[in-house]
Design a protein around this motif. Structure first.
Motif, PDB file in Angstrom:
ATOM      1  N   MET A 121     -11.700  21.577  31.820  1.00  0.00           N
ATOM      2  CA  MET A 121     -11.610  22.211  30.502  1.00  0.00           C
ATOM      3  C   MET A 121     -10.170  22.191  29.979  1.00  0.00           C
ATOM      4  O   MET A 121      -9.949  22.110  28.779  1.00  0.00           O
ATOM      5  N   LEU A 122      -9.212  22.264  30.904  1.00  0.00           N
ATOM      6  CA  LEU A 122      -7.804  22.208  30.476  1.00  0.00           C
ATOM      7  C   LEU A 122      -7.393  20.780  30.147  1.00  0.00           C
ATOM      8  O   LEU A 122      -6.843  20.517  29.076  1.00  0.00           O
ATOM      9  N   HIS A 125      -8.735  18.238  26.961  1.00  0.00           N
ATOM     10  CA  HIS A 125      -8.283  18.328  25.574  1.00  0.00           C
ATOM     11  C   HIS A 125      -7.266  17.247  25.260  1.00  0.00           C
ATOM     12  O   HIS A 125      -6.981  16.965  24.103  1.00  0.00           O
ATOM     13  N   THR A 126      -6.674  16.681  26.317  1.00  0.00           N
ATOM     14  CA  THR A 126      -5.578  15.736  26.123  1.00  0.00           C
ATOM     15  C   THR A 126      -6.082  14.317  26.336  1.00  0.00           C
ATOM     16  O   THR A 126      -7.215  14.091  26.732  1.00  0.00           O
ATOM     17  N   GLN A 127      -5.196  13.368  26.066  1.00  0.00           N
ATOM     18  CA  GLN A 127      -5.562  11.964  26.238  1.00  0.00           C
ATOM     19  C   GLN A 127      -4.387  11.198  26.812  1.00  0.00           C
ATOM     20  O   GLN A 127      -3.240  11.625  26.713  1.00  0.00           O
ATOM     21  N   ARG A 223     -17.828  11.063  18.000  1.00  0.00           N
ATOM     22  CA  ARG A 223     -17.749  12.272  17.174  1.00  0.00           C
ATOM     23  C   ARG A 223     -18.510  12.073  15.872  1.00  0.00           C
ATOM     24  O   ARG A 223     -19.159  12.992  15.379  1.00  0.00           O
ATOM     25  N   TRP A 230     -15.860  16.837  24.055  1.00  0.00           N
ATOM     26  CA  TRP A 230     -15.164  17.601  25.095  1.00  0.00           C
ATOM     27  C   TRP A 230     -16.150  18.154  26.121  1.00  0.00           C
ATOM     28  O   TRP A 230     -15.958  18.021  27.319  1.00  0.00           O
ATOM     29  N   TRP A 231     -17.221  18.759  25.663  1.00  0.00           N
ATOM     30  CA  TRP A 231     -18.214  19.327  26.583  1.00  0.00           C
ATOM     31  C   TRP A 231     -18.790  18.264  27.491  1.00  0.00           C
ATOM     32  O   TRP A 231     -19.036  18.476  28.683  1.00  0.00           O
TER      33      TRP A 231
ATOM     34  N   LYS B  80     -16.845  22.211  13.201  1.00  0.00           N
ATOM     35  CA  LYS B  80     -16.261  21.001  13.790  1.00  0.00           C
ATOM     36  C   LYS B  80     -16.985  19.770  13.255  1.00  0.00           C
ATOM     37  O   LYS B  80     -18.124  19.856  12.785  1.00  0.00           O
TER      38      LYS B  80
END
Lengths: 353, 258
Positions: A121-122, A125-127, A223, A230-231, B80
């Motif tokens: 989860m942390l 968020h990043t890539q 998206r 993310w999930w 979103k």
């Protein structure tokens, strides 16, 4: 939608039968790794089964990385953290909670999966480079916890794991005791690998797996079709970490020595090497890569205990430079040389997608 | 808008006083638009007029500084991007945004699976995935490209990739479809394939077409809104827009004939 479909321009859709029940003769090669693994059990002299168990554990670990890095495109260099969590959890449980290996395996798997999902989860968020750095950072934290928490982990002395109870003792069957030659441990590891392989196989073929393959290729596209990116990454990362935890637990039960090495950066690197050697996104690539690495390591270290890394490094360079798609890519080309029917060949390469 | 006869049915998408600044630059200045079911609205404007920004605000790639976006009576500006898609606001991309390693049909089938809520399935999925494939096939057949369904997107000619963008969007069964330059990059000799695809779009979908190709906009749109420096200059039927001296001055140029 409300436009009539003109029959002249619309070809019929012929979908191949799906599922494991519909394996055609050309798919018989799927049995090969399991036949080889069983043949190994019956044919090799006593004393080699532990080496075989090592291979199976590493295959499972590499398979877990294939799900996260290969299919979902999660760039991680900290996967050993979850292998280590599984190994320590299983090892501690044998001595402090229950000697039953299956209970220990399930709990260690669950713990690694939960920790994986939480840290996922942390990081998810990043890539790119940021994600890569975060996986390193989290692996370092896990390492330091194991190093400092001596009362549980034994610190840098490592943990000597007592012999677990017989494999099916929980069900009142005492036949599969963990013997000195490691034959039971080998069968145990093979069974766990087989179950996880079936799960991984279903996952990569499922809509879930395909959506993650899509996220790896183009998160913007996913998206735009409404995917909660993310999930979905968190879910896949959790599954992958649970699988890595299972591999660690197998090592704790079968090899019975758990040390800080199971959490080290070096192991994360080695498993990535195995994956690239075997071929990403192929599932069987994990089998080839891990088996090849462990056996070459064993062989090269026996010849010269100081320069074996040189041999492995040279092999990796050769594979990356000359073998697109790793050892599985090489197999594809050999299969093509033998002139299998085109349809069968496409199916074979499509199977791993 | 005001010059046109009012419709009884409520708009499916309403934009009310939408504003967005990039620093001191007001890229969207109090834009208000209504899209009714079945609308065919063209959005034109010179480069830098804020067309793409408006699409990004609508789809959730950007957050507006002020104003409301109302989809089917629901305020969606806080949602979103993927939640807006689930509610029926779908876009295509000016630059192909496709899964290039997948086949054409899988690209559509993955979108169908997402719409139907199958995309979380892991262990039991055979009939569901088959249904997705069949629907994807039908969708491609509607656009006349089903015979290429088994080919990888990276092997497809550019024009078919543009059609695939539209096919994926349609597979999501949108209520509002934002077409971001569907003809971008297609040579004029092949532009008829986009025209044909646009003609086949289901009548009940409200469509906002953003396009540089003026011929395409004037053929397709029933109404046209002209955006200049982030603000709506005027809205009208194509014939009015073509005659409007202001529009010709800022956009089409004095000498150009439409």
């Amino acid at each position: 939608m409300n436009q009539p479909i003109t029959p002249a321009s619309t070809p019929q859709l012929n979908l191949p039968a799906s599922g494991l029940t519909a394996l055609r003769p050309v798919d018989a090669w799927h049995l090969a790794p399991w036949i080889i693994a069983l043949a190994f059990y019956f044919l090799v002299p006593p004393g080699f089964h532990t080496l075989g168990t090592n291979v199976l554990v590493m295959i499972l670990f590499t398979l877990s990385l294939d799900l996260a890095l290969g299919f979902a495109g999660i760039i991680t260099l900290g996967h050993a953290a979850f292998f280590g969590v599984g190994a320590y959890a299983a090892g501690v449980m044998v001595s402090k909670l229950t000697p039953d290996p299956i209970m220990g395996l399930l709990l260690a798997t669950a713990l690694a999966g939960v920790l994986g999902a939480l840290t996922g989860m942390l990081i998810l968020h990043t890539q790119g480079v940021a994600m890569f750095m975060l996986t390193l950072a989290i692996a370092s934290i896990f390492y330091e916890v194991a190093n400092q928490w001596r009362s549980v982990t034994g610190g840098d002395d490592g943990l000597t794991v007592p012999r677990p109870a017989a494999l099916l003792a929980y069900f009142g069957f005492e036949g599969f005791r963990f013997d000195f030659a490691g034959k039971t441990a080998y069968l145990y590891a093979l069974s766990v690998l087989f179950v996880w392989f079936l799960i991984a196989w279903r996952i990569v073929k499922s809509p879930f797996g395909r959506s993650l393959d899509g996220i790896r290729q183009n998160p913007r596209r996913m998206r735009a079709i409404g995917t909660p990116v993310w999930w979905r990454l968190v879910a896949m990362y959790g599954i992958s970490c649970a699988m890595a935890g299972s591999a660690g637990a197998l090592q704790a039960h079968a090899i019975r020595l758990v040390g800080l090495k199971s959490l080290e950066l070096e192991l994360s690197g080695i498993v990535a090497v195995m994956l690239v050697l075997g071929g990403e996104r192929r599932l069987y690539g994990a089998f080839l890569g891990a088996a090849f690495y462990v056996l070459v390591h064993d062989w090269a270290a026996a010849i010269n205990p100081f320069y074996w890394m040189f041999v492995v490094g040279a092999l990796l360079v050769a594979v990356v430079l000359f073998l697109d798609g790793g050892l599985m890519g090489l197999l594809d080309r050999i299969a093509a040389l033998f002139g299998r029917k085109k349809s069968g060949e496409e199916q074979a390469s499509g199977d791993a997608k | 808008m005001r010059a046109l006869p009012s419709r009884e049915e409520a708009p499916v998408l309403s934009i009310r006083g939408l504003c967005k600044n990039f620093g001191a630059l007001a890229v969207t200045q109090s834009v208000s638009l209504d899209l009714h079911p079945g609308a065919r609205l063209g959005l034109i404007g010179p480069n830098g007029a804020g067309k793409t920004t408006l699409v990004n605000l609508l789809t959730g790639m950007l957050t507006p500084d002020a104003g409301d976006i109302i989809l089917n009576g629901e305020y969606i500006e806080k949602l979103k991007a993927e939640q807006r898609v689930k509610r029926g606001l779908v876009r295509t991309h000016q630059i192909n945004t496709l899964l290039t390693e997948h086949t054409m049909r899988d690209n559509v089938a993955i979108a169908v699976a997402e719409r139907l809520g199958y995309a979380w399935r892991t262990l039991r999925f055979g009939p569901q995935w088959r249904a997705c494939q069949e629907e994807a096939h039908a969708q491609l057949a509607e656009l006349g490209v089903a015979q290429a369904g088994d080919r990888r997107v990276s092997e497809l000619p550019y024009g078919q990739q543009r059609l695939l963008e539209i096919a994926i969007a349609l597979a999501l069964k949108p209520k509002v479809l934002l077409l971001d330059e569907p003809g971008a990059g297609i040579p004029s000799t092949e532009s008829h394939i986009i025209d044909e695809a646009l003609e086949k779009l289901p009548a009940e979908i409200a469509i906002l077409l953003i396009e540089h190709d003026m011929d395409l906009v004037f053929r397709f749109a029933k109404k046209i809104t002209v955006l200049v420096q982030g603000a709506v200059l005027t809205t009208g039927v194509p014939a009015e827009i073509a005659k409007n001296p202001e529009v010709r001055a800022v956009y089409l140029g004095r000498s150009q004939q439409v």
